[in-house]
Design a protein around this motif. Structure first.
Motif, PDB file in Angstrom:
ATOM      1  N   SER A 132       1.004  -1.217   0.012  1.00  0.00           N
ATOM      2  CA  SER A 132      -0.163  -0.045   0.162  1.00  0.00           C
ATOM      3  C   SER A 132       0.828   1.362  -0.105  1.00  0.00           C
ATOM      4  O   SER A 132       1.608   1.509   0.859  1.00  0.00           O
ATOM      5  CB  SER A 132      -0.868   0.196   1.362  1.00  0.00           C
ATOM      6  OG  SER A 132      -1.618   1.249   1.284  1.00  0.00           O
ATOM      7  N   ALA A 133       0.467   2.223  -0.807  1.00  0.00           N
ATOM      8  CA  ALA A 133       1.142   3.324  -1.028  1.00  0.00           C
ATOM      9  C   ALA A 133       0.970   4.127   0.631  1.00  0.00           C
ATOM     10  O   ALA A 133       1.916   5.046   0.886  1.00  0.00           O
ATOM     11  CB  ALA A 133       0.694   4.497  -2.264  1.00  0.00           C
ATOM     12  N   HIS A 134      -0.081   3.870   1.225  1.00  0.00           N
ATOM     13  CA  HIS A 134      -0.320   4.537   2.512  1.00  0.00           C
ATOM     14  C   HIS A 134       0.967   4.429   3.226  1.00  0.00           C
ATOM     15  O   HIS A 134       1.239   4.988   4.225  1.00  0.00           O
ATOM     16  CB  HIS A 134      -1.595   4.007   3.210  1.00  0.00           C
ATOM     17  CG  HIS A 134      -2.844   4.586   2.454  1.00  0.00           C
ATOM     18  ND1 HIS A 134      -3.377   5.687   2.781  1.00  0.00           N
ATOM     19  CD2 HIS A 134      -3.824   3.868   1.957  1.00  0.00           C
ATOM     20  CE1 HIS A 134      -4.512   5.853   2.306  1.00  0.00           C
ATOM     21  NE2 HIS A 134      -4.658   4.836   1.575  1.00  0.00           N
ATOM     22  N   ARG A 135       1.490   3.153   3.314  1.00  0.00           N
ATOM     23  CA  ARG A 135       2.555   2.727   4.124  1.00  0.00           C
ATOM     24  C   ARG A 135       3.772   3.818   4.111  1.00  0.00           C
ATOM     25  O   ARG A 135       4.521   4.026   5.010  1.00  0.00           O
ATOM     26  CB  ARG A 135       3.215   1.504   3.539  1.00  0.00           C
ATOM     27  CG  ARG A 135       2.553   0.358   4.229  1.00  0.00           C
ATOM     28  CD  ARG A 135       2.896   0.259   5.731  1.00  0.00           C
ATOM     29  NE  ARG A 135       4.353   0.002   6.096  1.00  0.00           N
ATOM     30  CZ  ARG A 135       5.233   0.839   6.480  1.00  0.00           C
ATOM     31  NH1 ARG A 135       5.016   2.251   7.106  1.00  0.00           N
ATOM     32  NH2 ARG A 135       6.588   0.657   6.598  1.00  0.00           N
ATOM     33  N   PHE A 136       3.618   4.601   2.898  1.00  0.00           N
ATOM     34  CA  PHE A 136       4.903   5.732   2.714  1.00  0.00           C
ATOM     35  C   PHE A 136       4.673   6.828   2.777  1.00  0.00           C
ATOM     36  O   PHE A 136       5.325   7.796   2.570  1.00  0.00           O
ATOM     37  CB  PHE A 136       5.821   4.956   1.441  1.00  0.00           C
ATOM     38  CG  PHE A 136       5.964   3.664   1.532  1.00  0.00           C
ATOM     39  CD1 PHE A 136       7.089   3.200   2.128  1.00  0.00           C
ATOM     40  CD2 PHE A 136       5.207   2.838   0.680  1.00  0.00           C
ATOM     41  CE1 PHE A 136       7.453   1.785   2.149  1.00  0.00           C
ATOM     42  CE2 PHE A 136       5.532   1.022   0.881  1.00  0.00           C
ATOM     43  CZ  PHE A 136       6.563   1.010   1.337  1.00  0.00           C
ATOM     44  N   VAL A 179      -3.771   8.903  -0.136  1.00  0.00           N
ATOM     45  CA  VAL A 179      -4.492   9.566   0.875  1.00  0.00           C
ATOM     46  C   VAL A 179      -6.263   9.187   0.394  1.00  0.00           C
ATOM     47  O   VAL A 179      -6.603   9.051  -0.634  1.00  0.00           O
ATOM     48  CB  VAL A 179      -4.511  11.211   0.705  1.00  0.00           C
ATOM     49  CG1 VAL A 179      -5.396  11.810   1.587  1.00  0.00           C
ATOM     50  CG2 VAL A 179      -3.293  11.885   0.521  1.00  0.00           C
ATOM     51  N   ASP A 180      -6.990   8.724   1.365  1.00  0.00           N
ATOM     52  CA  ASP A 180      -8.278   8.835   1.411  1.00  0.00           C
ATOM     53  C   ASP A 180      -9.032  10.058   1.826  1.00  0.00           C
ATOM     54  O   ASP A 180      -8.525  10.228   2.954  1.00  0.00           O
ATOM     55  CB  ASP A 180      -8.659   7.588   2.141  1.00  0.00           C
ATOM     56  CG  ASP A 180      -7.942   6.328   1.741  1.00  0.00           C
ATOM     57  OD1 ASP A 180      -7.549   6.080   0.603  1.00  0.00           O
ATOM     58  OD2 ASP A 180      -7.587   5.353   2.473  1.00  0.00           O
ATOM     59  N   PHE A 191     -15.650   7.227   0.081  1.00  0.00           N
ATOM     60  CA  PHE A 191     -14.477   7.792   0.175  1.00  0.00           C
ATOM     61  C   PHE A 191     -13.860   7.635  -1.146  1.00  0.00           C
ATOM     62  O   PHE A 191     -14.096   6.925  -1.676  1.00  0.00           O
ATOM     63  CB  PHE A 191     -13.459   7.617   1.521  1.00  0.00           C
ATOM     64  CG  PHE A 191     -12.859   6.395   1.374  1.00  0.00           C
ATOM     65  CD1 PHE A 191     -11.649   6.159   0.805  1.00  0.00           C
ATOM     66  CD2 PHE A 191     -13.260   5.297   2.231  1.00  0.00           C
ATOM     67  CE1 PHE A 191     -11.034   4.714   0.760  1.00  0.00           C
ATOM     68  CE2 PHE A 191     -12.807   4.157   2.354  1.00  0.00           C
ATOM     69  CZ  PHE A 191     -11.650   3.934   1.714  1.00  0.00           C
ATOM     70  N   VAL A 192     -12.761   8.629  -1.492  1.00  0.00           N
ATOM     71  CA  VAL A 192     -11.835   8.399  -2.842  1.00  0.00           C
ATOM     72  C   VAL A 192     -10.493   8.110  -2.158  1.00  0.00           C
ATOM     73  O   VAL A 192     -10.021   9.129  -1.397  1.00  0.00           O
ATOM     74  CB  VAL A 192     -12.122   9.601  -3.819  1.00  0.00           C
ATOM     75  CG1 VAL A 192     -11.079   9.419  -4.832  1.00  0.00           C
ATOM     76  CG2 VAL A 192     -13.606   9.772  -3.890  1.00  0.00           C
ATOM     77  N   HIS A 193      -9.597   7.496  -2.877  1.00  0.00           N
ATOM     78  CA  HIS A 193      -8.221   7.117  -2.660  1.00  0.00           C
ATOM     79  C   HIS A 193      -7.777   7.748  -3.715  1.00  0.00           C
ATOM     80  O   HIS A 193      -7.806   7.496  -4.919  1.00  0.00           O
ATOM     81  CB  HIS A 193      -8.308   5.465  -2.494  1.00  0.00           C
ATOM     82  CG  HIS A 193      -6.762   5.126  -2.536  1.00  0.00           C
ATOM     83  ND1 HIS A 193      -5.984   4.979  -1.616  1.00  0.00           N
ATOM     84  CD2 HIS A 193      -5.752   4.976  -3.842  1.00  0.00           C
ATOM     85  CE1 HIS A 193      -4.713   4.396  -1.890  1.00  0.00           C
ATOM     86  NE2 HIS A 193      -4.711   4.550  -3.298  1.00  0.00           N
TER      87      HIS A 193
END
Length: 140
Positions: A74-78, A82-83, A120-122
């Protein structure tokens, strides 16, 4: 310290799951740099959307990412995803407008995903914009 026109530093580590599980969601220096990069990309998108965006998830430390059952890649890890949602535009409208902006060549992204059930949108990005795939889909 985050340098952003529209987003506050506290928004980059916000997580209802993290809060309830008392997970310390703290980015390291490199991750803070990636968050800053993402903030500059999101500032541009926010400007073009023309409505305030409410952040639901941005950076996720490894422990938090596991807790929310996020992808290991997941790009969230770095801090590169953004959601968001908004009180002034539906998530579906954000998704559709972002697609139109992409088609007009005004924005780019690696991933744009609309989650109708969760509302939501990611937005996901890569550090190398040339390698961004421009993928989009609705995750029912």
């Amino acid at each position: 310290m985050l340098n952003s026109k529209y987003f506050k530093e506290v928004e980059t580590t916000v997580s209802a799951t993290g809060k309830s599980l008392k997970i310390k969601n703290v980015p390291n220096e490199q991750e803070r740099n990636y968050i800053q990069y993402t903030a500059s990309r999101m500032d541009h998108i926010r400007e073009l959307l023309g409505v305030p965006l409410i952040v639901l998830s941005w950076f996720r430390c490894e422990e938090l990412n596991k807790a929310v059952k996020g992808s290991k890649t997941s790009a969230h890890r770095f801090g590169l995803a953004v959601d968001v949602h908004s009180n002034q535009m539906t998530s579906k409208e954000i998704y559709e407008k972002a697609l139109k902006l992409k088609q007009q060549g005004k924005i780019q992204f690696d991933q744009l995903i609309y989650y109708p059930k969760q509302n939501f949108v990611h937005f996901g990005f890569k550090l190398d914009q040339a390698s961004e795939r421009g993928m989009n889909w609705i995750n029912n």
